[in-house]
Motif scaffolding. Structure first.
Motif, PDB file in Angstrom:
ATOM      1  N   GLU A 294       0.815  -1.212   0.000  1.00  0.00           N
ATOM      2  CA  GLU A 294       0.000   0.000   0.000  1.00  0.00           C
ATOM      3  C   GLU A 294       0.851   1.265   0.000  1.00  0.00           C
ATOM      4  O   GLU A 294       0.430   2.283  -0.549  1.00  0.00           O
ATOM      5  N   TYR A 311      -3.012   9.325   4.709  1.00  0.00           N
ATOM      6  CA  TYR A 311      -3.374   8.313   3.721  1.00  0.00           C
ATOM      7  C   TYR A 311      -3.768   7.007   4.391  1.00  0.00           C
ATOM      8  O   TYR A 311      -4.682   6.310   3.940  1.00  0.00           O
ATOM      9  N   LYS A 333      -9.846   6.845   3.808  1.00  0.00           N
ATOM     10  CA  LYS A 333      -8.476   6.385   3.994  1.00  0.00           C
ATOM     11  C   LYS A 333      -8.246   5.163   3.121  1.00  0.00           C
ATOM     12  O   LYS A 333      -9.169   4.673   2.452  1.00  0.00           O
ATOM     13  N   ASN A 334      -7.018   4.662   3.141  1.00  0.00           N
ATOM     14  CA  ASN A 334      -6.710   3.388   2.506  1.00  0.00           C
ATOM     15  C   ASN A 334      -7.093   2.285   3.490  1.00  0.00           C
ATOM     16  O   ASN A 334      -6.407   2.065   4.484  1.00  0.00           O
ATOM     17  N   ASP A 335      -8.197   1.616   3.226  1.00  0.00           N
ATOM     18  CA  ASP A 335      -8.726   0.640   4.182  1.00  0.00           C
ATOM     19  C   ASP A 335      -7.780  -0.536   4.390  1.00  0.00           C
ATOM     20  O   ASP A 335      -7.675  -1.066   5.506  1.00  0.00           O
ATOM     21  N   ARG A 336      -7.096  -0.958   3.340  1.00  0.00           N
ATOM     22  CA  ARG A 336      -6.178  -2.097   3.485  1.00  0.00           C
ATOM     23  C   ARG A 336      -4.996  -1.727   4.378  1.00  0.00           C
ATOM     24  O   ARG A 336      -4.598  -2.510   5.250  1.00  0.00           O
TER      25      ARG A 336
END
Length: 409
Positions: A294, A311, A333-336
């Motif tokens: 990511e 992020y 946000k970046n869920d992962r």
């Protein structure tokens, strides 16, 4: 300067080119194949696209063959969020009309007016992009495996509680090879009660167990013969057949997760940043690969650690209007990466005294809830990771979490 916008679809794409004044220079309708890609590249070359000075492109996706073709060379490709593109469309038309060529024109104008407010796709290496594919697939397979295990557990509670009681001693027992082998051998409690020690021992050996087979077989035999209420015979047999169908799906999910985990273990250590990531407490191969997938290896992607924290959803967000002000956690946000960060912060205190002290301080002195304390710890660890990746330094416990007297000095 020329700007390009592409409204992509499954079979065809609409392309629009505009200049600095917002004038439409050209528009095309290309197919999603080699011939269509050639028409697109020829169109860009016709309006001054070169290898050293390529035309920037805006598109509403960050993956696919079309994006791979456009990312070759030095071209900057901007992945515009569809919601943001819809807001841009409303700036010029209140009738709410919509068309694919019109969307391509909107995307081109997004770059013309606000290219400084959007970030191009990172210039990641092919290796980290391959790691990202494997790590995300392994994460999806793990989630799918847990979902199938939950469905199987729910079904067993309806007619086969003896199996759940027998597998309770194993961590994640339904996903273990021993549990799946025994369920395949005895899909109903009536058949499980008739199993002998020899049959149970043979099943454990087929599942790959090497030690403690006799004692485990005796424990399982007693658990299967414990008195439980039963469904009617016909209903029990039908539920057993349904269970075998779910068991087949669970076995496929377990196999996929294991195979992808092995692929990640082979690819991740080859990356130069793997040594830095693995030096941090709480990060192993699988979790470290998810973090690298990511973040990427383009060290110019984030101008500072604050951008990376935002992020990842680790830093809080302030909402202020008039006399009202509130500080809450980020939902965009970046869920992962955020999920990986939760697991990272959960495991880090076990290998870092400083991380454990930081967590306890947030809980005891600041009064944070468990999730808030973990999010704050993730925020700090992420800042340290950003610094170490920028300078290619390994994690150092005294530097990351200095003693109170040293910090005061």
């Amino acid at each position: 300067m020329i700007y390009c916008g592409i409204d992509w679809a499954e079979r065809t794409h609409d392309v629009a080119l505009v200049n600095d004044a917002g004038e439409l220079l050209a528009k095309r309708h290309v197919t999603d194949d080699v011939a269509g890609y050639k028409i697109l590249l020829d169109l860009l070359a016709e309006f001054g696209d070169t290898e050293d000075d390529p035309i920037p492109v805006a598109i509403e996706t960050s993956r696919g063959l079309l994006v791979a073709v456009l990312r070759q060379g030095k071209r900057r490709v901007y992945a515009i969020n569809p919601l943001a593109a819809a807001r841009y469309r409303d700036r010029h038309s209140v009738s709410r009309r919509k068309s694919d060529p019109g969307d391509a024109l909107v995307l081109a104008n997004v770059l013309r007016t606000d290219m400084h407010a959007h970030r191009p796709l990172p210039d990641d290496s092919d290796l980290v992009r391959a790691i990202a594919v494997l790590a995300r697939a392994q994460q999806d397979a793990t989630w799918n495996r847990q979902q199938m295990a939950n469905q199987l557990r729910s079904l067993l509670r309806e007619y086969y509680p003896a199996a759940l009681d027998a597998f309770a001693a194993w961590q994640n027992g339904l996903c273990r090879p021993e549990g799946r082998e025994l369920l395949r051998l005895a899909p109903t409690p009536a058949k499980a009660a008739r199993l002998t020690r020899t049959q149970i021992q043979a099943a454990l050996k087929r599942a790959g167990r090497k030690r403690g087979i006799e004692a485990e077989a005796e424990r399982l035999r007693k658990a299967f013969r414990t008195d439980w209420d039963h469904q009617p015979v016909l209903v029990e047999d039908a539920l057993g057949k349904q269970m075998l169908a779910l068991l087949g799906q669970l076995e496929a999910a377990c196999t996929a997760a294991d195979d992808l985990a092995k692929a990640v273990e082979e690819a991740f250590p080859q990356h130069p940043d793997a040594e830095v990531i693995l030096s941090f407490p709480g990060l192993g191969v699988q979790l470290g690969a998810r973090v690298l997938a990511e973040i990427g290896d383009d060290h110019t992607r984030f101008s500072d650690a604050r951008g990376l924290k935002a992020y990842a959803g680790a830093s809080p967000i302030t909402r202020a209007s008039g006399k009202k002000s509130s500080i809450t956690r980020r939902r965009i946000k970046n869920d992962r990466l955020n999920h990986a960060g939760y697991l990272w912060a959960f495991a880090a205190p076990n290998g870092s005294p400083g991380a454990k002290a930081h967590y306890r301080r947030r809980r005891d002195e600041r009064g944070d809830w468990h999730a808030a304390a973990l999010r704050n710890l993730f925020n700090r660890l992420l800042g340290q990771l950003y610094h170490c990746l920028q300078h290619h330094k390994l994690f150092d416990e005294p530097t990351a979490f200095p003693a109170p007297l040293a910090a005061a000095a």
